[in-house]
Scaffold this active site. Structure first.
Site, PDB file in Angstrom:
ATOM      1  N   ASP A 161      -3.293  -7.880  -7.235  1.00 55.01           N
ATOM      2  CA  ASP A 161      -2.939  -8.353  -5.894  1.00 55.01           C
ATOM      3  C   ASP A 161      -3.671  -9.672  -5.602  1.00 55.01           C
ATOM      4  OD1 ASP A 161      -2.107  -8.475  -3.246  1.00 55.01           O
ATOM      5  OD2 ASP A 161      -3.521  -6.947  -2.544  1.00 55.01           O
ATOM      6  N   HIS A 216       0.823  -1.218   0.000  1.00 56.40           N
ATOM      7  CA  HIS A 216       0.000   0.000   0.000  1.00 56.40           C
ATOM      8  C   HIS A 216       0.855   1.266   0.000  1.00 56.40           C
ATOM      9  CE1 HIS A 216      -3.640  -2.404   1.729  1.00 56.40           C
ATOM     10  NE2 HIS A 216      -3.491  -2.564   0.437  1.00 56.40           N
TER      11      HIS A 216
HETATM   12  C1  LIG Z   1      -4.870 -10.288  -1.407  1.00 60.66           C
HETATM   13  S1  LIG Z   1      -6.596 -10.035  -1.416  1.00 60.66           S
HETATM   14  C2  LIG Z   1      -6.761  -8.401  -2.012  1.00 60.66           C
HETATM   15  C3  LIG Z   1      -6.423  -7.329  -1.043  1.00 60.66           C
HETATM   16  C4  LIG Z   1      -6.595  -5.935  -1.570  1.00 60.66           C
HETATM   17  N1  LIG Z   1      -5.980  -5.763  -2.868  1.00 60.66           N
HETATM   18  C5  LIG Z   1      -6.006  -4.924  -0.613  1.00 60.66           C
HETATM   19  O1  LIG Z   1      -4.824  -4.558  -0.799  1.00 60.66           O
HETATM   20  O2  LIG Z   1      -6.696  -4.485   0.292  1.00 60.66           O
HETATM   21  C6  LIG Z   1      -7.115 -10.961  -2.814  1.00 60.66           C
HETATM   22  C7  LIG Z   1      -8.607 -10.831  -3.120  1.00 60.66           C
HETATM   23  O3  LIG Z   1      -8.861 -11.400  -4.406  1.00 60.66           O
HETATM   24  C8  LIG Z   1     -10.138 -12.010  -4.388  1.00 60.66           C
HETATM   25  N2  LIG Z   1     -10.136 -12.920  -5.558  1.00 60.66           N
HETATM   26  C9  LIG Z   1      -9.727 -14.198  -5.673  1.00 60.66           C
HETATM   27  N3  LIG Z   1      -9.751 -14.584  -6.954  1.00 60.66           N
HETATM   28  C10 LIG Z   1     -10.176 -13.510  -7.681  1.00 60.66           C
HETATM   29  C11 LIG Z   1     -10.352 -13.252  -9.064  1.00 60.66           C
HETATM   30  N4  LIG Z   1     -10.105 -14.191 -10.006  1.00 60.66           N
HETATM   31  N5  LIG Z   1     -10.777 -12.027  -9.444  1.00 60.66           N
HETATM   32  C12 LIG Z   1     -11.017 -11.055  -8.531  1.00 60.66           C
HETATM   33  N6  LIG Z   1     -10.857 -11.237  -7.207  1.00 60.66           N
HETATM   34  C13 LIG Z   1     -10.426 -12.432  -6.792  1.00 60.66           C
HETATM   35  C14 LIG Z   1     -10.221 -12.630  -3.031  1.00 60.66           C
HETATM   36  O4  LIG Z   1     -11.578 -12.841  -2.667  1.00 60.66           O
HETATM   37  C15 LIG Z   1      -9.535 -11.564  -2.158  1.00 60.66           C
HETATM   38  O5  LIG Z   1     -10.462 -10.656  -1.645  1.00 60.66           O
END
Ligand SMILES: C[S@@+](CC[C@H](N)C(=O)[O-])C[C@H]1O[C@@H](n2cnc3c(N)ncnc32)[C@H](O)[C@@H]1O
Length: 272
Positions: A155, A18
């Site tokens: 991410d 972040h």
């Molecule tokens: C590491 S977390 C993201 C954290 C967020 N970027 C942050 O920094 O606050 C990964 C997220 O991706 C979601 N996810 C998993 N597979 C996905 C996909 N194919 N497309 C979009 N979201 C996905 C999960 O539910 C999870 O909420």
């Protein structure tokens, strides 16, 4: 899909990604023209670090709960927003806070509950769209943006065995659609073989101008631990490498325990 970011929010990896994310966003604001951000794996946008999920892992204790005390000027922008936003912010909340009046954010989140939370959170902001769809697919479907300038932040949860490969392929696919964009992709460092393989894939991908910023908490010997993490950036802004090194260093100073092998690294994987 087992991964829920509520269990990991506020950990050192969140702080690292972040703080760098904000540096990238602020570089777009140097010019008046509007920019677009695609957050492919957005999560819920905000997390209660006192709630059961976060308490169960205690990961924030080794991350934001320590780092928030840092007075390092390199972290002032990031920590200022964490304080200001109240509820511990995920990437979409930080991005939204950085947007100007005509900038835009599109978020993708596949988990229905987190997507609904995110939609509720941002429903009054016309600059933000929330899509309950795959971020991998959005790299083709939502790119290129009309603005022609912007950031794609990737991410993923790294649940699947082939996630590094999916990430490298996603970067190539996204960049083919949006060649003028900046791409930033987070990755875990559990074992060096996987990381080296990812770097090699990026080096041989044909993509130009790639930098990888890494924070290692310790020697990377135990593959069951998150020993560090990295952010690969394609087409980084002017002087990003120096700034990223300082930011990574400041994060490590705040969250590290001085273990053997701890350090930060900025690697150039491909020239401009
Ligand atoms: C590491 S977390 C993201 C954290 C967020 N970027 C942050 O920094 O606050 C990964 C997220 O991706 C979601 N996810 C998993 N597979 C996905 C996909 N194919 N497309 C979009 N979201 C996905 C999960 O539910 C999870 O909420």
């Amino acid at each position: 899909m087992n991964y829920r970011h509520a269990y990991h929010a506020g950990n050192f990896a969140d702080c690292f990604k972040h703080a760098l994310l904000l540096a990238l966003l602020d570089s777009f604001a140097r010019k008046a023209a509007p920019y677009f951000v695609l957050d492919t794996h957005a999560g819920a946008g905000g997390y209660d670090l006192d709630a059961d999920a976060a308490q169960r892992t205690g990961e924030a204790d080794g991350g934001i709960r320590r780092l928030i005390r840092s007075a390092d000027p390199e972290l002032a922008r990031y920590l200022g927003l964490v304080r200001e936003l109240g509820l511990y912010p995920g990437s979409p909340a930080l991005i939204r806070a950085a947007l100007r009046e005509n900038d835009r954010l599109a978020c993708c989140e596949l988990h229905p509950e987190d997507a609904a939370t995110l939609r509720r959170r941002f429903r009054r902001d016309p600059r933000v769209e929330v899509h309950e769809r795959s971020g991998w697919e959005a790299l083709t479907g939502l790119l290129p943006p009309g603005e022609r300038r912007g950031l794609v932040f990737i991410d993923p949860p790294f649940e699947a065995r082939d996630e590094f490969q999916t990430l490298a392929e996603g970067l190539v696919r996204g960049h083919a659609r949006f060649g003028t964009g900046v791409f930033a992709a987070w990755y875990p460092i559990k074992q060096m073989a996987a990381v080296r393989g990812f770097h090699a894939d990026l080096r041989s991908s044909g993509l130009r101008d790639i930098v990888a910023v890494e924070l290692h908490l310790r020697d990377v010997t135990d593959p069951d631990r998150l020993n560090g993490c990295g952010l690969a950036v394609i087409a980084p802004p002017y002087r990003f490498e120096e700034q990223a090194e300082s930011i990574a260093h400041a994060v490590l100073a705040g969250v590290g325990d001085g273990e053997t092998g701890a350090g930060t690294h900025v690697l150039r994987l491909a020239d401009e």
